[in-house]
Scaffold this motif. Structure first.
Motif, short mmCIF file in Angstrom:
data_model
loop_
_atom_site.label_atom_id
_atom_site.label_comp_id
_atom_site.label_asym_id
_atom_site.label_seq_id
_atom_site.Cartn_x
_atom_site.Cartn_y
_atom_site.Cartn_z
N ALA A 107 -5.84 17.75 20.68
CA ALA A 107 -6.59 16.82 21.54
C ALA A 107 -5.99 15.42 21.42
O ALA A 107 -5.39 15.06 20.41
CB ALA A 107 -8.06 16.80 21.15
N ALA A 108 -6.19 14.62 22.46
CA ALA A 108 -5.66 13.26 22.46
C ALA A 108 -6.46 12.39 21.49
O ALA A 108 -7.68 12.32 21.55
CB ALA A 108 -5.73 12.67 23.86
N ASP A 109 -5.76 11.73 20.57
CA ASP A 109 -6.36 10.80 19.61
C ASP A 109 -5.90 9.39 19.96
O ASP A 109 -4.69 9.13 20.02
CB ASP A 109 -5.94 11.14 18.18
CG ASP A 109 -6.38 12.54 17.76
OD1 ASP A 109 -7.45 12.98 18.22
OD2 ASP A 109 -5.64 13.19 16.99
N THR A 110 -6.85 8.47 20.19
CA THR A 110 -6.54 7.12 20.66
C THR A 110 -6.92 6.10 19.60
O THR A 110 -8.09 6.02 19.20
CB THR A 110 -7.28 6.81 21.97
OG1 THR A 110 -6.93 7.78 22.95
CG2 THR A 110 -6.93 5.43 22.47
N ALA A 111 -5.97 5.31 19.14
CA ALA A 111 -6.23 4.28 18.13
C ALA A 111 -7.12 3.18 18.70
O ALA A 111 -6.91 2.71 19.81
CB ALA A 111 -4.93 3.70 17.63
N LEU A 112 -8.13 2.76 17.90
CA LEU A 112 -9.07 1.74 18.33
C LEU A 112 -9.12 0.53 17.41
O LEU A 112 -9.41 -0.57 17.85
CB LEU A 112 -10.49 2.33 18.44
CG LEU A 112 -10.70 3.44 19.46
CD1 LEU A 112 -12.14 3.96 19.35
CD2 LEU A 112 -10.43 2.95 20.87
N GLY A 113 -8.92 0.73 16.11
CA GLY A 113 -9.07 -0.37 15.17
C GLY A 113 -8.91 0.08 13.74
O GLY A 113 -8.34 1.15 13.47
N TRP A 114 -9.44 -0.73 12.82
CA TRP A 114 -9.33 -0.47 11.40
C TRP A 114 -10.69 -0.63 10.73
O TRP A 114 -11.55 -1.35 11.23
CB TRP A 114 -8.36 -1.47 10.75
CG TRP A 114 -6.94 -1.36 11.18
CD1 TRP A 114 -6.42 -1.79 12.35
CD2 TRP A 114 -5.87 -0.79 10.43
NE1 TRP A 114 -5.07 -1.53 12.39
CE2 TRP A 114 -4.70 -0.93 11.23
CE3 TRP A 114 -5.77 -0.21 9.17
CZ2 TRP A 114 -3.45 -0.48 10.80
CZ3 TRP A 114 -4.52 0.23 8.74
CH2 TRP A 114 -3.38 0.10 9.55
N THR A 115 -10.86 0.02 9.61
CA THR A 115 -12.00 -0.31 8.76
C THR A 115 -11.72 -1.67 8.14
O THR A 115 -10.56 -2.07 7.98
CB THR A 115 -12.19 0.75 7.66
OG1 THR A 115 -10.97 0.89 6.91
CG2 THR A 115 -12.57 2.10 8.26
N PRO A 116 -12.76 -2.44 7.78
CA PRO A 116 -12.53 -3.81 7.29
C PRO A 116 -11.64 -3.90 6.06
O PRO A 116 -10.97 -4.92 5.86
CB PRO A 116 -13.95 -4.30 6.98
CG PRO A 116 -14.82 -3.53 7.91
CD PRO A 116 -14.20 -2.16 7.98
#
Length: 228
Positions: A107-116
């Protein structure tokens, strides 16, 4: 004969227009650190100092890279890469180099951000969805099995600075080119407290086609909503 002359003149003028160097280029998806700006151009990631200057290519080769996001310390960049027909989450040093692949699901995995703390990358995927909706996951920099966030559905998200809450958009954005759309796919921003899964809807006073969410660095109480 007159028609032929007009046709030739038109062809020559079009050829001259294409021969001229482009004054503008399409730069997309900028992400900022304290010193650098990374953006997408031509399917690759490029970096330029915040004060301006020559841009350096961070990635190259057969593939498409997009959605770059700086880690909290500015040392790494998470991004969405499509290689060999599959879309996954990757990490590359902010100075460039060989990307490290973090996800491997079909499945397509899309990067969104980071944990703090900068130890895990937040991404969206339909990998465990039983229908047509999206969920949020995090994955460690050393790979391993991703962890799913306790949300019924979420297409985008951003952690609060202390990591205790997450602002998220339940539905994927649609009709981005429509003006003043007010239908059922108008995106809304919600905030979830991760310790007890308590959620609340952020009140938005203006009509919008879609919304993005983020947090100010000084506040953990209210997210910033950006209307588009």
């Amino acid at each position: 004969m007159k028609g032929l002359i007009v046709s030739v003149a038109m062809i020559l003028s079009v050829g001259a227009a294409f021969a001229q160097p482009a004054d503008h280029v399409l730069l997309q998806r900028p992400t900022l650190s304290r010193t650098q700006i990374v953006f997408v151009y031509g399917g690759d990631l490029w970096s330029v100092p915040r004060e301006g200057g020559a841009a350096n290519r961070l990635t190259a080769g057969p593939g498409v890279e997009t959605n770059p996001i700086f880690s909290p310390d500015g040392a790494k960049i998470a991004f969405t890469g499509e290689y060999d027909g599959n879309v996954d989450v990757f990490v590359v040093p902010a100075t460039g180099g060989v990307p490290t692949r973090l996800t491997w699901h079909p499945a397509a995995d899309t990067a969104l951000g980071w944990t703090p703390d900068g130890r895990r990358v937040l991404f969206s995927s339909t990998r465990t969805a039983y229908s047509r909706f999206i969920e949020l996951f995090t994955v460690g920099l050393d790979g391993g099995l991703p962890l799913k966030l306790p949300l019924a559905m979420a297409a985008e998200g951003a952690y609060s600075p202390d990591g205790s809450r997450i602002a998220y958009v339940p539905l994927s954005r649609a009709f981005a080119t429509w003006k003043r759309y007010r239908g059922g796919r108008t995106t809304a921003v919600w905030v979830a407290t991760l310790a007890n899964s308590r959620i609340e809807k952020v009140r938005v006073t203006t009509r919008m086609t879609s919304a993005r969410c983020g947090w100010t660095t000084r506040s953990t109480s209210s997210p910033t909503v950006m209307a588009t």
